[in-house]
Design a protein around this motif. Sequence first.
Motif, PDB file in Angstrom:
ATOM      1  N   VAL A  39      70.434  36.756 129.352  1.00 46.98           N
ATOM      2  CA  VAL A  39      69.082  36.682 129.921  1.00 46.98           C
ATOM      3  C   VAL A  39      69.121  36.933 131.427  1.00 46.98           C
ATOM      4  O   VAL A  39      68.294  37.689 131.979  1.00 46.98           O
ATOM      5  CB  VAL A  39      68.454  35.310 129.614  1.00 46.98           C
ATOM      6  N   GLN A  40      70.088  36.314 132.121  1.00 50.72           N
ATOM      7  CA  GLN A  40      70.202  36.507 133.567  1.00 50.72           C
ATOM      8  C   GLN A  40      70.465  37.971 133.909  1.00 50.72           C
ATOM      9  O   GLN A  40      69.862  38.529 134.831  1.00 50.72           O
ATOM     10  CB  GLN A  40      71.329  35.635 134.118  1.00 50.72           C
ATOM     11  N   GLY A  41      71.385  38.598 133.173  1.00 54.44           N
ATOM     12  CA  GLY A  41      71.707  39.993 133.431  1.00 54.44           C
ATOM     13  C   GLY A  41      70.518  40.909 133.216  1.00 54.44           C
ATOM     14  O   GLY A  41      70.291  41.854 133.990  1.00 54.44           O
ATOM     15  N   ALA A  42      69.733  40.623 132.174  1.00 51.51           N
ATOM     16  CA  ALA A  42      68.552  41.442 131.910  1.00 51.51           C
ATOM     17  C   ALA A  42      67.520  41.295 133.022  1.00 51.51           C
ATOM     18  O   ALA A  42      66.931  42.286 133.473  1.00 51.51           O
ATOM     19  CB  ALA A  42      67.951  41.056 130.562  1.00 51.51           C
ATOM     20  N   ILE A  43      67.300  40.054 133.486  1.00 54.44           N
ATOM     21  CA  ILE A  43      66.301  39.824 134.539  1.00 54.44           C
ATOM     22  C   ILE A  43      66.724  40.484 135.847  1.00 54.44           C
ATOM     23  O   ILE A  43      65.944  41.204 136.492  1.00 54.44           O
ATOM     24  CB  ILE A  43      66.087  38.314 134.742  1.00 54.44           C
ATOM     25  N   VAL A  44      67.980  40.266 136.261  1.00 51.78           N
ATOM     26  CA  VAL A  44      68.470  40.865 137.511  1.00 51.78           C
ATOM     27  C   VAL A  44      68.482  42.383 137.397  1.00 51.78           C
ATOM     28  O   VAL A  44      68.107  43.102 138.337  1.00 51.78           O
ATOM     29  CB  VAL A  44      69.879  40.329 137.839  1.00 51.78           C
ATOM     30  N   GLY A  45      68.910  42.891 136.226  1.00 50.30           N
ATOM     31  CA  GLY A  45      68.973  44.335 136.049  1.00 50.30           C
ATOM     32  C   GLY A  45      67.608  44.996 136.112  1.00 50.30           C
ATOM     33  O   GLY A  45      67.445  46.050 136.736  1.00 50.30           O
ATOM     34  N   VAL A  46      66.607  44.378 135.494  1.00 51.39           N
ATOM     35  CA  VAL A  46      65.255  44.932 135.530  1.00 51.39           C
ATOM     36  C   VAL A  46      64.694  44.917 136.945  1.00 51.39           C
ATOM     37  O   VAL A  46      63.967  45.838 137.357  1.00 51.39           O
ATOM     38  CB  VAL A  46      64.340  44.154 134.556  1.00 51.39           C
ATOM     39  N   CYS A  47      65.020  43.882 137.701  1.00 53.87           N
ATOM     40  CA  CYS A  47      64.561  43.816 139.100  1.00 53.87           C
ATOM     41  C   CYS A  47      65.187  44.930 139.946  1.00 53.87           C
ATOM     42  O   CYS A  47      64.553  45.423 140.893  1.00 53.87           O
ATOM     43  CB  CYS A  47      64.896  42.458 139.701  1.00 53.87           C
ATOM     44  N   ILE A  48      66.427  45.329 139.613  1.00 52.92           N
ATOM     45  CA  ILE A  48      67.110  46.364 140.388  1.00 52.92           C
ATOM     46  C   ILE A  48      66.723  47.767 139.917  1.00 52.92           C
ATOM     47  O   ILE A  48      66.461  48.663 140.721  1.00 52.92           O
ATOM     48  CB  ILE A  48      68.633  46.167 140.304  1.00 52.92           C
ATOM     49  N   ASP A  49      66.697  47.971 138.602  1.00 58.84           N
ATOM     50  CA  ASP A  49      66.439  49.307 138.059  1.00 58.84           C
ATOM     51  C   ASP A  49      65.647  49.172 136.754  1.00 58.84           C
ATOM     52  O   ASP A  49      66.163  48.636 135.761  1.00 58.84           O
ATOM     53  CB  ASP A  49      67.764  50.026 137.805  1.00 58.84           C
ATOM     54  N   ARG A  50      64.407  49.646 136.747  1.00 58.54           N
ATOM     55  CA  ARG A  50      63.550  49.551 135.569  1.00 58.54           C
ATOM     56  C   ARG A  50      63.503  50.845 134.755  1.00 58.54           C
ATOM     57  O   ARG A  50      62.777  50.917 133.765  1.00 58.54           O
ATOM     58  CB  ARG A  50      62.130  49.167 135.995  1.00 58.54           C
ATOM     59  N   ARG A  51      64.231  51.845 135.154  1.00 59.10           N
ATOM     60  CA  ARG A  51      64.195  53.113 134.429  1.00 59.10           C
ATOM     61  C   ARG A  51      64.776  52.956 133.032  1.00 59.10           C
ATOM     62  O   ARG A  51      65.819  52.337 132.843  1.00 59.10           O
ATOM     63  CB  ARG A  51      64.968  54.180 135.195  1.00 59.10           C
ATOM     64  N   LYS A  52      64.107  53.539 132.050  1.00 58.25           N
ATOM     65  CA  LYS A  52      64.572  53.447 130.671  1.00 58.25           C
ATOM     66  C   LYS A  52      65.913  54.135 130.488  1.00 58.25           C
ATOM     67  O   LYS A  52      66.726  53.731 129.653  1.00 58.25           O
ATOM     68  CB  LYS A  52      63.533  54.060 129.734  1.00 58.25           C
ATOM     69  N   ALA A  53      66.133  55.184 131.274  1.00 61.52           N
ATOM     70  CA  ALA A  53      67.389  55.932 131.154  1.00 61.52           C
ATOM     71  C   ALA A  53      68.595  55.060 131.510  1.00 61.52           C
ATOM     72  O   ALA A  53      69.691  55.245 130.964  1.00 61.52           O
ATOM     73  CB  ALA A  53      67.352  57.160 132.055  1.00 61.52           C
ATOM     74  N   SER A  54      68.404  54.084 132.415  1.00 60.99           N
ATOM     75  CA  SER A  54      69.515  53.209 132.832  1.00 60.99           C
ATOM     76  C   SER A  54      69.893  52.219 131.745  1.00 60.99           C
ATOM     77  O   SER A  54      71.019  51.714 131.726  1.00 60.99           O
ATOM     78  CB  SER A  54      69.141  52.458 134.111  1.00 60.99           C
ATOM     79  N   TRP A  55      68.945  51.937 130.838  1.00 58.19           N
ATOM     80  CA  TRP A  55      69.187  50.945 129.794  1.00 58.19           C
ATOM     81  C   TRP A  55      69.377  51.579 128.417  1.00 58.19           C
ATOM     82  O   TRP A  55      69.628  50.873 127.437  1.00 58.19           O
ATOM     83  CB  TRP A  55      68.015  49.957 129.736  1.00 58.19           C
ATOM     84  N   LYS A  56      69.254  52.866 128.359  1.00 59.80           N
ATOM     85  CA  LYS A  56      69.348  53.558 127.078  1.00 59.80           C
ATOM     86  C   LYS A  56      70.794  53.637 126.610  1.00 59.80           C
ATOM     87  O   LYS A  56      71.707  53.897 127.384  1.00 59.80           O
ATOM     88  CB  LYS A  56      68.767  54.972 127.204  1.00 59.80           C
ATOM     89  N   LEU A  57      71.004  53.406 125.317  1.00 63.22           N
ATOM     90  CA  LEU A  57      72.333  53.487 124.723  1.00 63.22           C
ATOM     91  C   LEU A  57      72.415  54.691 123.787  1.00 63.22           C
ATOM     92  O   LEU A  57      71.432  55.023 123.109  1.00 63.22           O
ATOM     93  CB  LEU A  57      72.661  52.214 123.931  1.00 63.22           C
ATOM     94  N   GLY A  58      73.572  55.305 123.772  1.00 64.84           N
ATOM     95  CA  GLY A  58      73.814  56.422 122.869  1.00 64.84           C
ATOM     96  C   GLY A  58      75.149  56.256 122.181  1.00 64.84           C
ATOM     97  O   GLY A  58      75.950  55.374 122.520  1.00 64.84           O
ATOM     98  N   PHE A  59      75.412  57.091 121.201  1.00 64.81           N
ATOM     99  CA  PHE A  59      76.693  57.023 120.495  1.00 64.81           C
ATOM    100  C   PHE A  59      77.738  57.783 121.309  1.00 64.81           C
ATOM    101  O   PHE A  59      78.103  58.924 121.013  1.00 64.81           O
ATOM    102  CB  PHE A  59      76.547  57.619 119.087  1.00 64.81           C
ATOM    103  N   ASN A  60      78.214  57.125 122.353  1.00 63.10           N
ATOM    104  CA  ASN A  60      79.164  57.750 123.265  1.00 63.10           C
ATOM    105  C   ASN A  60      80.164  56.698 123.747  1.00 63.10           C
ATOM    106  O   ASN A  60      80.246  55.591 123.198  1.00 63.10           O
ATOM    107  CB  ASN A  60      78.426  58.380 124.449  1.00 63.10           C
ATOM    108  N   LEU A  61      80.890  57.051 124.794  1.00 64.02           N
ATOM    109  CA  LEU A  61      81.907  56.150 125.328  1.00 64.02           C
ATOM    110  C   LEU A  61      81.299  54.867 125.873  1.00 64.02           C
ATOM    111  O   LEU A  61      81.947  53.804 125.859  1.00 64.02           O
ATOM    112  CB  LEU A  61      82.707  56.865 126.424  1.00 64.02           C
ATOM    113  N   GLN A  62      80.074  54.934 126.341  1.00 60.72           N
ATOM    114  CA  GLN A  62      79.403  53.732 126.853  1.00 60.72           C
ATOM    115  C   GLN A  62      79.247  52.680 125.749  1.00 60.72           C
ATOM    116  O   GLN A  62      79.519  51.499 125.961  1.00 60.72           O
ATOM    117  CB  GLN A  62      78.034  54.106 127.418  1.00 60.72           C
ATOM    118  N   LEU A  63      78.815  53.101 124.580  1.00 58.46           N
ATOM    119  CA  LEU A  63      78.641  52.180 123.462  1.00 58.46           C
ATOM    120  C   LEU A  63      79.987  51.608 123.017  1.00 58.46           C
ATOM    121  O   LEU A  63      80.096  50.408 122.706  1.00 58.46           O
ATOM    122  CB  LEU A  63      77.960  52.897 122.298  1.00 58.46           C
ATOM    123  N   ILE A  64      81.010  52.454 123.004  1.00 57.20           N
ATOM    124  CA  ILE A  64      82.358  51.987 122.639  1.00 57.20           C
ATOM    125  C   ILE A  64      82.833  50.924 123.629  1.00 57.20           C
ATOM    126  O   ILE A  64      83.390  49.885 123.240  1.00 57.20           O
ATOM    127  CB  ILE A  64      83.340  53.171 122.601  1.00 57.20           C
TER     128      ILE A  64
END
Length: 395
Positions: free
Chosen positions: A227-252
């Motif tokens: 919850v803390q990470g989501a709140i701080v993260g949204v305050c810093i960057d609200r772009r959907k692209a920053s929170w979007k997940l794909g089937f790539n190395l990031q998800l792994i």
Amino acid sequence: MVMKMEKIKKKLNGSNVLIGMLTVQVIATGLQLLSKVILSHGTFVFALTTYRHVVATLCIAPFALLWERESLKKVTWSIFFWLFMIALTGIIMAMGLFYYGLKDTTATYATNFLNLIPIVTFIFSTVLGMERLRLKTKIGKIKLLGAMLCLAGALTITLYKGKVFYISHNHKHQNISKANENVVRGTIFLMCSCMSYACWFLIQAKVSKVFPYKYSATFIVSMIATVQGAIVGVCIDRRKASWKLGFNLQLITIFYSGALATAATFCFISWTVTKKGPTYPSMFNPLALIFVTIAEAVLLGQEMSIGSLLGMFLIIVGLYSFLRAKTQELTQIGLPNPGDAEAPPPPENGIITRTKNMELPILALENARFLPTPVEVAPAPIEKQEDKDEEKQSI
């Protein structure tokens, strides 16, 4: 034949613990390399932190709900506040700052600072009066020497570079001025991360006394951190692209860090502490630095310098000296004093407390949580003298 079988079993048990700790360091190495790659490609730090602890929460939940279900009812507002502070200092601040430092530097450079956490914790606990230097003793001098060697190693890595060479031919040439600017900024992030981790350990020492349930505490802290990470993260960057997940190395990397680097590593270390004691896992932490250095140089083509190797050597020697002296100090404190006339009275609640090791690195949590609870033996009934006299007369 029986004696030989017992010796073989003992060796196998010892090797299981060794293999477990080597596995922890291999997992840590993979985490540093994967995190460095995805952060370099633009992954948002707090998106990684948030999703990582979502996975960690799901992995720890079965253990907390099955084995420590009743402990969840004991969470008061005071305990919740301290668990909240653990999540804030140890995950949002410490881990977040470490990821930012890792993004601006290299995996090897950042891992060097992880090995400084025990030293920074020792300094903080000494300033706050929770730890004594004991400079008049041999152990105290060795601890101080180890701390000085670690700090010297950190300064050497930061200020001295020396000759640069490459192991792999796949290295990339970067803009030197921009790289130096990033290193300075990354170093500040990593230093602040070390101080946050030190505060984290000091808070954990307090919480473990009032809520000594390792799985439940980790489960609650992981949920709070999500919850803390989501709140701080949204305050810093609200772009959907920053929170979007794909089937790539990031998800792994997210599943790897949550399931292996958090949940599996926690179980490995808790099991090792019960077998070998709280300081044993700490002795293996410098191996992660060696593994990361070699892997990053070979796989990612990262440069190596004389200054980094020299600083790395000083940190490893200093850390081993410090931890060895700390182990001897804990052993001496745990032994009874033969000069005492009377043994100290047992605590009123019947629970025997253990000496707290404040200098455990990031993955080794409070040792009191992992040590088995001593079994209380009921005292034998005392026969009265009158009963004995009556028995003699009847005979």
